[in-house]
Design an enzyme around this catalytic site. Sequence first.
Site, mmCIF file in Angstrom:
data_model
loop_
_atom_site.group_PDB
_atom_site.id
_atom_site.type_symbol
_atom_site.label_atom_id
_atom_site.label_comp_id
_atom_site.label_asym_id
_atom_site.label_seq_id
_atom_site.Cartn_x
_atom_site.Cartn_y
_atom_site.Cartn_z
ATOM 1 N N HIS A 15 -6.647 -12.187 3.641
ATOM 2 C CA HIS A 15 -6.448 -13.228 2.630
ATOM 3 C C HIS A 15 -7.642 -13.333 1.684
ATOM 4 C CE1 HIS A 15 -3.105 -15.646 4.894
ATOM 5 N NE2 HIS A 15 -2.766 -14.411 4.604
ATOM 6 N N TYR A 42 -2.544 -2.752 -4.627
ATOM 7 C CA TYR A 42 -2.727 -4.147 -5.008
ATOM 8 C C TYR A 42 -3.527 -4.264 -6.306
ATOM 9 C CZ TYR A 42 -1.269 -4.791 -0.160
ATOM 10 O OH TYR A 42 -0.576 -4.751 1.033
ATOM 11 N N ASP A 77 -2.415 -18.917 13.449
ATOM 12 C CA ASP A 77 -1.016 -18.640 13.134
ATOM 13 C C ASP A 77 -0.122 -19.847 13.372
ATOM 14 O OD1 ASP A 77 1.777 -17.305 13.391
ATOM 15 O OD2 ASP A 77 0.468 -15.719 12.669
ATOM 16 N N LYS A 112 -1.084 -19.495 4.191
ATOM 17 C CA LYS A 112 -2.003 -20.147 5.116
ATOM 18 C C LYS A 112 -2.361 -19.185 6.256
ATOM 19 C CE LYS A 112 1.171 -20.369 8.323
ATOM 20 N NZ LYS A 112 0.999 -19.602 9.575
ATOM 21 N N ARG A 127 0.830 -1.211 0.000
ATOM 22 C CA ARG A 127 0.000 0.000 0.000
ATOM 23 C C ARG A 127 0.860 1.254 0.000
ATOM 24 N NH1 ARG A 127 -4.205 -2.790 3.535
ATOM 25 N NH2 ARG A 127 -5.905 -3.208 2.088
#
Length: 367
Positions: A93, A72, A196, A111, A48
């Site tokens: 995500h 993006y 996480d 992930k 960004r």
Amino acid sequence: MATESYTARWGILGTGQIAKSFAQDLLTPPSSRGVTSIQHVISAVASRSLPRAQAFLAAISAPSTATAYGSYTELVHDASISIIYISSPHSHHFQHAMLALRARKHVLCEKPLAVNAAQAKALVDEARAQGCFLMEAMWTRFLPLTKTVRLLVQKGTIGRVERVVAELCIDADPAAQWGPEYRMVNMDLAGGALLDLGIYPLTWVYLFLYNGTRPVVTSSMTKYATGVDETVCVNLAFQSSDTSNPTTHGTALASFRASPNARNNEAPIRIQGTLGEIQIFPYAPRPTGYRVVMKNGGVEEVCVEIPGSGLFWEADEAASCVKQGLLETDLMAWKESIDLMITMDEVRAQGELMYPNAVESTEFKGE
């Protein structure tokens, strides 16, 4: 006849540490790991902040042809890019993968694939509709050691698998080491031990017990001051058609605070069978050794080296699938990503952990 080489032209969305490690691995010649049919090129990176994207390219010594973008949207519409690697926080995500897919770009997404199963299903539906490849970047699955251990189990080396125990604990002090805005403890970024850390031990359980049927989930959770989970214990019961062993069990543990047991080559992953067990060490995401311990007293230990960070193997798989025109890989199939996400949804439901509506939503809002 020699196989024609395919060049994957990557766009990297996000400029954090995992993106840096991935990009540096992409710059490692595939021939150094015996891969001759795939080449990787970093075409562009986006943040960004344009200066941050430019600094990223300089830090990894990217080729001069690579472009830096300050948005993006610009990245996903770059016609030179064939596949986007998404490394933004968990909370983003879904939005960023959907952005790329709607621009008809193939996607390798860090992930977890999404925050919840509904988001994961929506991404799969979009990938199918657009005819684009989509894969969750659970890199541990693609390590040669992981593939070797799976073959040992499939050959029956330790007999019938009855239980898998796996953990990932990092011995951290969140209050002292991280501020409340840090991604791992930030509700707005879908932080917490489960998404996480816990996805790694859950992956090891799924690798050896998942048979296409979702397990019965029983879990417990301890929360941190910000509301995220800091410790989680998940017990999974998988039903089998094998009447001699109708239920197999997996236990996955993850914690910010607990000390890892993976010291002195102790094993955070144990695959236990009727004839013995396989112990994998020292670190669940990136193991470098395994030990086969048989009930008859036999012991064999194998240690390996992993060049770089070990992230290029998942990139090789993604590029190979794109080359073949595949939309998904058997090594990280869409159904398994969704089913594992459903398991994590159930764990969060049992622990009464819900992220803000904007994080859980399946409404696409763009960049």
